[in-house]
Design a protein around this motif. Structure first.
Motif, mmCIF file in Angstrom:
data_model
loop_
_atom_site.group_PDB
_atom_site.id
_atom_site.type_symbol
_atom_site.label_atom_id
_atom_site.label_comp_id
_atom_site.label_asym_id
_atom_site.label_seq_id
_atom_site.Cartn_x
_atom_site.Cartn_y
_atom_site.Cartn_z
ATOM 1 N N UNK B 61 0.809 -1.228 0.000
ATOM 2 C CA UNK B 61 0.000 0.000 0.000
ATOM 3 C C UNK B 61 0.837 1.272 0.000
ATOM 4 N N UNK B 62 2.148 1.109 -0.134
ATOM 5 C CA UNK B 62 3.004 2.291 -0.130
ATOM 6 C C UNK B 62 3.006 2.974 -1.486
ATOM 7 N N UNK B 63 2.549 2.261 -2.494
ATOM 8 C CA UNK B 63 2.504 2.843 -3.829
ATOM 9 C C UNK B 63 1.135 2.590 -4.456
ATOM 10 N N UNK B 64 0.947 3.154 -5.622
ATOM 11 C CA UNK B 64 -0.321 2.950 -6.309
ATOM 12 C C UNK B 64 -1.359 3.952 -5.847
ATOM 13 N N UNK B 65 -2.639 3.524 -5.883
ATOM 14 C CA UNK B 65 -3.694 4.489 -5.589
ATOM 15 C C UNK B 65 -4.755 3.957 -4.658
ATOM 16 N N UNK B 66 -5.871 4.691 -4.625
ATOM 17 C CA UNK B 66 -6.929 4.456 -3.649
ATOM 18 C C UNK B 66 -8.184 3.855 -4.255
ATOM 19 N N UNK B 67 -8.130 3.480 -5.534
ATOM 20 C CA UNK B 67 -9.374 3.137 -6.233
ATOM 21 C C UNK B 67 -10.327 2.245 -5.436
ATOM 22 N N UNK B 68 -9.869 1.106 -4.904
ATOM 23 C CA UNK B 68 -10.845 0.250 -4.212
ATOM 24 C C UNK B 68 -11.441 0.915 -2.971
ATOM 25 N N UNK B 69 -10.649 1.747 -2.307
ATOM 26 C CA UNK B 69 -11.170 2.425 -1.108
ATOM 27 C C UNK B 69 -12.202 3.483 -1.487
ATOM 28 N N UNK B 70 -11.919 4.208 -2.588
ATOM 29 C CA UNK B 70 -12.877 5.225 -3.028
ATOM 30 C C UNK B 70 -14.173 4.563 -3.471
ATOM 31 N N UNK B 71 -14.043 3.527 -4.290
ATOM 32 C CA UNK B 71 -15.246 2.828 -4.774
ATOM 33 C C UNK B 71 -16.003 2.227 -3.601
ATOM 34 N N UNK B 72 -15.262 1.659 -2.647
ATOM 35 C CA UNK B 72 -15.915 1.071 -1.474
ATOM 36 C C UNK B 72 -16.703 2.097 -0.690
ATOM 37 N N UNK B 73 -16.122 3.279 -0.507
ATOM 38 C CA UNK B 73 -16.824 4.318 0.242
ATOM 39 C C UNK B 73 -18.064 4.796 -0.521
#
Ligand SMILES: Nc1ncnc2c1ncn2[C@@H]1O[C@H](COP(=O)(O)OP(=O)(O)OP(=O)(O)O)[C@@H](O)[C@H]1O
Ligand SMILES: [Mg+2]
Lengths: 254, 289
Positions: B61-73
């Motif tokens: 989780x130190x790299x990349x993005x937040x897509x699953x967290x944003x979609x989950x929210x």
């Protein structure tokens, strides 16, 4: 000149939650196709009796009600009576004009739409007719889509009358319908009543003794919840039987 | 008995002092908001990029993005709305338009007030017990939405009821006098007038739900799940829990990623707030009393 009895009020009494008896043992006949006037000093129970005639007191804090009110012989005070239908047959214009938060046009068609009338031509015709009858057509015919609350107080009052006329009820209850109006509009409304009374039964609480005397076919004098005198309008205003009626009419109190 | 008068300040002076104090109070209120937002923007802005919003996290989780967290929210906010809005508005209509003032409705009101006071972690535990385990929904969007929905109900019910009660009684009387049934009156006059207030309440309630961590902790949130949920019976990552995880559970997490995540959550919640304000202002112009 006594004709058909439209509404028969039988030993009617009513008490609000404040405890005092606002109407006490009223027995009174309302005649069909006549102008029936209820008059008297403030707090006499006139508005309360009007509201009783289409069961609008159901929405206030009445704690006790006695007696009966018969419309064409049917007891409207009976539990389970279809009050929605009652209110389409008996319309009311309140003393304080309250327009609904809609356009002028929709204010008038509101009751018709509730009754399931959707046809545009029918609605248009009802709007035109009722606005003419309530002496408002000239002033608003070119802005029927404007919000009704933008009208002046007197215009709102006439709109409230138009709203009821559009429904063509059998009985029209009018609580001081001209209290905020200038003499010309007042005269127009009174003329309208005279023109319409061949089709409608009017029960009106006038805003002055003068108006009572002008329009009354039948008159009832109320004092502190009691019916003091009831009779043919012309006779009562010329020769009242009770001294309290006479005192009030001649302006000695109230 | 004589009293010595205290030396009197001139009217202008006391006026000025009062004004200064009031201004100071206002600044004291506003300053932390600016400070918090400013600090988060300052620390986190460098993390924000297209990739940060649209990529899956990787490398611990130190790299990349937040897509699953944003979609989950987003899912959870929608789920919360589906659960809480119909029930909440229905309850508010019942309480405001139908309920008589009796023991039952008083009990309902007390229950609502108490529901609002329950700590959110208790809702989480309750959701775990009822939805995840007893009803066997598992750790899922369904369980999380139900939990968040119940938590949000009191806010929606009380704001909606308040908005309904603010509609003048005279409108109801007129509608009924023109032959309207109670429901027609509610549908055509009361609800439209109360709508801006109701929508505001709904959005504020959802906004709170979107930012909560504790209720989703045991009911839906996944520690690390680099794919999008497939159905409402799936787990999902979610922004608040993800923020908690990367701030406390992952050693060596770059600080700008933490603040970048906080910034995304903040923007999500604040934009709902702005939306509520816009809707309210839009409708306020068309109010008729
Ligand atoms: N909704 C209500 N709740 C409690 N008391 C009421 C209510 N409406 C009227 N009353 C009381 O009932 C009595 C009669 O009132 P009502 O309004 O019927 O009189 P009125 O003859 O119409 O008077 P006015 O000429 O001032 O309009 C008054 O004492 C009034 O205070
Ligand atoms: Mg009155």
């Amino acid at each position: 000149m006594a004709g058909d009895i439209k509404i028969h009020i039988q030993n009617f009494g009513l008490r609000y939650s404040d405890g005092t008896e606002s109407l006490h043992d009223i027995t009174l006949d309302i005649y069909a196709r006549q102008i029936n006037v209820l008059f008297g000093p403030a707090g006499g129970g006139k508005s309360t009796l009007l509201r009783a005639m289409n069961r609008l007191n159901d929405l206030t804090d009445v704690v006790e009600q006695t007696g009966h009110i018969l419309l064409d012989g049917e007891d409207i005070t009976r539990p389970g009576y279809d009050i929605v239908r009652l209110r389409r047959r008996v319309g009311i214009v309140f003393a304080r004009p309250v327009v609904l938060p809609m356009s002028i046009y929709r204010n008038i068609t509101y009751g018709l739409e509730l009754a399931g009338i959707r046809d545009k031509a029918t609605l248009d015709a009802a709007v035109t007719r009722s606005l003419q009858q309530s002496a408002l057509w000239e002033e608003v015919h070119d802005r029927l889509g404007d919000p009704a609350h933008a009208l002046s107080g007197g215009q709102q009052q006439r709109l409230c009358l138009a709203r009821v006329l559009a429904l063509q009820p059998e009985v029209i209850l009018l609580d001081e319908p001209t209290s905020g109006l200038d003499p010309i509009s007042t005269a127009k409304i009174e003329t309208t009543m005279q023109e319409l009374k061949s089709d409608y039964t009017f029960v009106i609480v006038p805003h002055s003794v003068q108006q009572a005397a002008r329009v009354a076919d039948w008159a009832s004098f109320f004092l502190q919840g009691e019916l003091i005198e009831h009779g043919v309008g012309r006779e009562m205003f010329l020769k009242p039987k009770h001294t309290r009626t006479e005192d009030y009419i001649t302006g000695r109190f109230g | 008995m004589t009293r010595t008068k205290p030396p009197r300040l001139s009217r202008q002076t006391s006026q000025r002092i009062a004004f200064a104090l009031i201004t100071l109070a206002a600044i004291v209120v506003v300053a932390p908001i600016f400070f918090i937002v400013g600090y988060i923007v300052y620390q986190g802005i460098s993390a924000i990029s297209w990739e940060f919003l649209t990529a899956y996290p990787h490398n611990g989780m130190k790299e990349g993005g937040l897509l699953p967290a944003i979609v989950g929210t987003l899912w959870l906010t929608l789920g919360t709305a589906v659960v809480a809005v119909p029930i909440g508005i229905g309850a508010a209509i019942y309480l405001s338009e139908y309920a008589k003032d009796n023991a039952l409705t008083r009990a309902i009101r007390v229950a609502i007030i108490n529901l609002a006071g329950i700590p959110s972690v208790v809702y989480g535990l309750f959701g775990l017990g009822l939805f995840v385990i007893f009803l066997n929904f598992g750790t899922s969007i369904l369980a999380g939405s139900l939990t968040l929905g119940i938590m949000t109900l009191p806010v929606i019910i009380s704001t909606a009821e308040e908005a309904l009660r603010a509609v003048p009684q005279s409108f109801r009387l007129v509608s009924v006098s023109l032959g309207g049934t109670r429901w027609q009156t509610i549908r055509r006059v009361v609800l439209p007038q109360a709508l801006p207030g109701i929508i505001t309440g709904v959005i504020l309630g959802l906004e709170r739900a979107a930012g909560e961590t504790a209720p989703i902790l045991f009911t839906v949130a996944a520690f690390f799940l680099p794919r999008l949920p497939k159905s409402i019976f799936d787990q999902t990552m979610a922004l608040p829990y993800h923020l908690f995880v990367i701030s406390t559970q992952v050693p060596g997490m770059p600080i700008h990623i933490q603040y970048g995540t906080a910034l995304v959550l903040l923007i999500f919640v604040l934009s709902m707030n702005v939306l509520a304000t816009l809707i309210r202002n839009h409708y306020r112009k068309q109010r008729f009393w």
